[in-house]
Enzyme design. Structure first.
Site, mmCIF file in Angstrom:
data_model
loop_
_atom_site.group_PDB
_atom_site.id
_atom_site.type_symbol
_atom_site.label_atom_id
_atom_site.label_comp_id
_atom_site.label_asym_id
_atom_site.label_seq_id
_atom_site.Cartn_x
_atom_site.Cartn_y
_atom_site.Cartn_z
ATOM 1 N N HIS A 124 -1.488 -0.619 -9.702
ATOM 2 C CA HIS A 124 -2.071 -1.464 -8.646
ATOM 3 C C HIS A 124 -2.687 -2.755 -9.207
ATOM 4 O O HIS A 124 -3.903 -2.945 -9.172
ATOM 5 C CB HIS A 124 -3.122 -0.683 -7.834
ATOM 6 C CG HIS A 124 -3.428 -1.346 -6.521
ATOM 7 N ND1 HIS A 124 -3.806 -0.670 -5.399
ATOM 8 C CD2 HIS A 124 -3.406 -2.655 -6.149
ATOM 9 C CE1 HIS A 124 -4.007 -1.514 -4.400
ATOM 10 N NE2 HIS A 124 -3.771 -2.749 -4.844
ATOM 11 N N ARG A 144 0.858 -1.180 0.000
ATOM 12 C CA ARG A 144 0.000 0.000 0.000
ATOM 13 C C ARG A 144 0.898 1.235 0.000
ATOM 14 O O ARG A 144 1.910 1.277 0.712
ATOM 15 C CB ARG A 144 -0.897 0.044 1.249
ATOM 16 C CG ARG A 144 -2.022 -0.978 1.259
ATOM 17 C CD ARG A 144 -3.108 -0.664 0.205
ATOM 18 N NE ARG A 144 -4.196 -1.631 0.234
ATOM 19 C CZ ARG A 144 -4.282 -2.729 -0.510
ATOM 20 N NH1 ARG A 144 -3.328 -3.019 -1.371
ATOM 21 N NH2 ARG A 144 -5.332 -3.532 -0.423
HETATM 22 P P1 NDP Z 1 -1.105 -11.027 5.639
HETATM 23 O O1 NDP Z 1 -2.132 -10.379 6.473
HETATM 24 O O2 NDP Z 1 -1.258 -12.482 5.329
HETATM 25 O O3 NDP Z 1 0.332 -10.864 6.313
HETATM 26 C C1 NDP Z 1 0.769 -9.656 6.806
HETATM 27 C C2 NDP Z 1 2.237 -9.784 7.225
HETATM 28 O O4 NDP Z 1 2.677 -8.505 7.692
HETATM 29 C C3 NDP Z 1 2.437 -10.766 8.371
HETATM 30 O O5 NDP Z 1 3.671 -11.404 8.261
HETATM 31 C C4 NDP Z 1 2.423 -9.836 9.590
HETATM 32 O O6 NDP Z 1 3.140 -10.315 10.702
HETATM 33 C C5 NDP Z 1 3.140 -8.633 9.029
HETATM 34 N N1 NDP Z 1 2.805 -7.450 9.819
HETATM 35 C C6 NDP Z 1 1.590 -6.884 10.018
HETATM 36 N N2 NDP Z 1 1.689 -5.831 10.832
HETATM 37 C C7 NDP Z 1 2.998 -5.736 11.180
HETATM 38 C C8 NDP Z 1 3.731 -4.859 12.016
HETATM 39 N N3 NDP Z 1 3.141 -3.860 12.679
HETATM 40 N N4 NDP Z 1 5.065 -5.061 12.146
HETATM 41 C C9 NDP Z 1 5.666 -6.085 11.497
HETATM 42 N N5 NDP Z 1 5.032 -6.960 10.680
HETATM 43 C C10 NDP Z 1 3.706 -6.778 10.528
HETATM 44 O O7 NDP Z 1 -0.997 -10.184 4.302
HETATM 45 P P2 NDP Z 1 -0.704 -10.697 2.800
HETATM 46 O O8 NDP Z 1 0.646 -11.292 2.743
HETATM 47 O O9 NDP Z 1 -1.828 -11.516 2.297
HETATM 48 O O10 NDP Z 1 -0.773 -9.317 1.989
HETATM 49 C C11 NDP Z 1 0.051 -8.225 2.312
HETATM 50 C C12 NDP Z 1 -0.519 -6.967 1.693
HETATM 51 O O11 NDP Z 1 -0.346 -6.970 0.285
HETATM 52 C C13 NDP Z 1 -2.038 -6.796 1.837
HETATM 53 O O12 NDP Z 1 -2.384 -6.321 3.121
HETATM 54 C C14 NDP Z 1 -2.349 -5.799 0.755
HETATM 55 O O13 NDP Z 1 -2.271 -4.488 1.262
HETATM 56 C C15 NDP Z 1 -1.242 -6.022 -0.264
HETATM 57 N N6 NDP Z 1 -1.754 -6.518 -1.541
HETATM 58 C C16 NDP Z 1 -1.462 -5.826 -2.686
HETATM 59 C C17 NDP Z 1 -1.892 -6.275 -3.918
HETATM 60 C C18 NDP Z 1 -1.511 -5.581 -5.169
HETATM 61 O O14 NDP Z 1 -2.004 -5.935 -6.230
HETATM 62 N N7 NDP Z 1 -0.619 -4.623 -5.133
HETATM 63 C C19 NDP Z 1 -2.718 -7.497 -4.033
HETATM 64 C C20 NDP Z 1 -2.943 -8.155 -2.773
HETATM 65 C C21 NDP Z 1 -2.482 -7.671 -1.589
HETATM 66 P P3 NDP Z 1 2.712 -11.682 11.451
HETATM 67 O O15 NDP Z 1 3.212 -12.773 10.546
HETATM 68 O O16 NDP Z 1 3.417 -11.628 12.728
HETATM 69 O O17 NDP Z 1 1.205 -11.637 11.545
#
Ligand code: NDP
Length: 326
Positions: A289, A241
């Site tokens: 995007h 994002r």
């Molecule tokens: P997930 O919710 O499966 O995973 C999120 C990851 O980020 C986890 O490893 C989590 O840690 C980590 N995380 C969250 N908050 C924090 C923090 N405060 N500090 C450190 N680590 C943190 O997300 P996805 O992998 O499915 O997707 C990631 C993002 O990709 C989505 O939220 C979306 O915004 C973006 N996206 C973009 C697309 C595009 O076309 N450009 C398409 C699809 C998604 P933990 O493992 O400890 O929970």
């Protein structure tokens, strides 16, 4: 991840009641309806413009619905976010209380995302932007390739998409570092966790890949001070994002060469305004995007499974936790 057959079986057996409403300005309703109807023949699947009786809506499959969208639906049992990022849903104050929200976790979506990340990483690691510029000058500009293990790629966010991408990157031989909130283990990836480790990870990144969800904790996480911790000339790839990064600071660092190049799929404002200086930068690649999208044929299995679960009174899988924002 549930197999397609299991999902077909349980969804058909459960015969969900009510109707599902679909809302997205980006996705093809006909394709989603076909994929879902194949798994749930008894369920009425309606485009939001076709809803005549909002009380009959039990399920919503929605991407960025407008404010108040759910208000007329008193019998809603499940909201399915049509995508992985839930930042446009969580934190809204018009969500019906007690209705679970799930997100799509589709292996094909993760594979498509990993493909984009791999492309962007290889493009930087193999100096392709440099060769593109040399070509425009008509120059045979030999630059000896580096071994992949000499390029350190840091992936911020090791969730459904980040972990898959990190795995693919290490398969290509890159030295891969990963960072998440809680400790994770991914074979071949040096995993770090927590705010205390972030600067160390960034300072080792020849290529930084941002794959975090946008939450109150991560908004603006990559501010000027953190971006300056990157080694000079590092590349930045943001597929998560735009608001995770201070775009103005990134711009300044791209102009000064501290950030050598960037591949950007997401922006603070989308569409990126036509007069944004990022458009004209030689060291920036912009895509609108689309690094990954939910694919009806593969995501329908998980949606049907969750609808079947909810209609039998079970909790859905892949539920998001509104308190942590993802
Ligand atoms: P997930 O919710 O499966 O995973 C999120 C990851 O980020 C986890 O490893 C989590 O840690 C980590 N995380 C969250 N908050 C924090 C923090 N405060 N500090 C450190 N680590 C943190 O997300 P996805 O992998 O499915 O997707 C990631 C993002 O990709 C989505 O939220 C979306 O915004 C973006 N996206 C973009 C697309 C595009 O076309 N450009 C398409 C699809 C998604 P933990 O493992 O400890 O929970």
């Amino acid at each position: 991840m549930t197999s397609g057959n299991t999902a077909i079986g349980s969804a058909t057996l459960a015969a969900p009641s009510g109707a599902l409403v679909f809302y997205s300005q980006f996705d093809d309703f006909t394709a989603w309806k076909q994929a879902l109807q194949a798994r749930m023949p008894q369920l009425r699947i309606l485009h939001e413009s076709e809803v005549d009786d909002p009380a009959a809506i039990h399920y919503a499959l929605a991407w960025k619905p407008p404010t108040g969208f759910f208000d007329p639906m008193p019998n809603l049992r499940l909201i399915i976010n049509l995508g992985a990022g839930v930042d446009s849903l969580v934190g809204r104050n018009d969500l019906p209380a007690g209705v679970p929200i799930t997100r799509i976790t589709d292996p094909h979506m993760a594979r498509m995302m990993a493909g984009y990340v791999l492309f962007a990483t290889l493009r930087h690691a193999r100096d392709i932007p440099w060769f593109e510029q040399a070509q425009r000058r008509g120059e045979w500009a030999y630059r000896h390739p580096r071994a992949p293990e000499d390029t350190r790629v840091a992936v911020l966010g090791l969730g459904e998409l980040g972990a898959y991408a990190a795995h693919e990157l290490q398969r290509q031989g890159f030295t891969v570092l990963g960072w998440s909130r809680s400790p994770r283990q991914i074979e071949g990836v040096q995993c770090h966790a927590g705010m205390g480790a972030l600067d160390t990870v960034i300072s080792q990144a020849d290529i930084l890949v941002i794959m975090l969800p946008l939450t109150p904790q991560t908004r603006g996480l990559l501010d000027q001070a953190r971006l300056e911790k990157l080694p000079r000339g590092a590349a930045l790839i943001n597929v998560a994002r735009g608001a995770l990064v201070d775009q103005a600071a990134m711009m300044t660092l791209l102009q000064s060469g501290h950030i050598g190049a960037a591949t950007l799929d997401v922006f603070e404002r989308e569409p990126l305004p036509g007069d944004d200086p990022l458009w004209a930068m030689d060291n920036v690649l912009i895509t609108p995007h689309l690094a990954s999208v939910a694919i009806p044929a593969s995501a329908a299995a998980q949606i049907a499974e969750n609808i079947a679960r909810v209609s039998r009174g079970d909790a859905p899988t892949n539920q998001i936790d509104p308190s942590r924002g993802y």
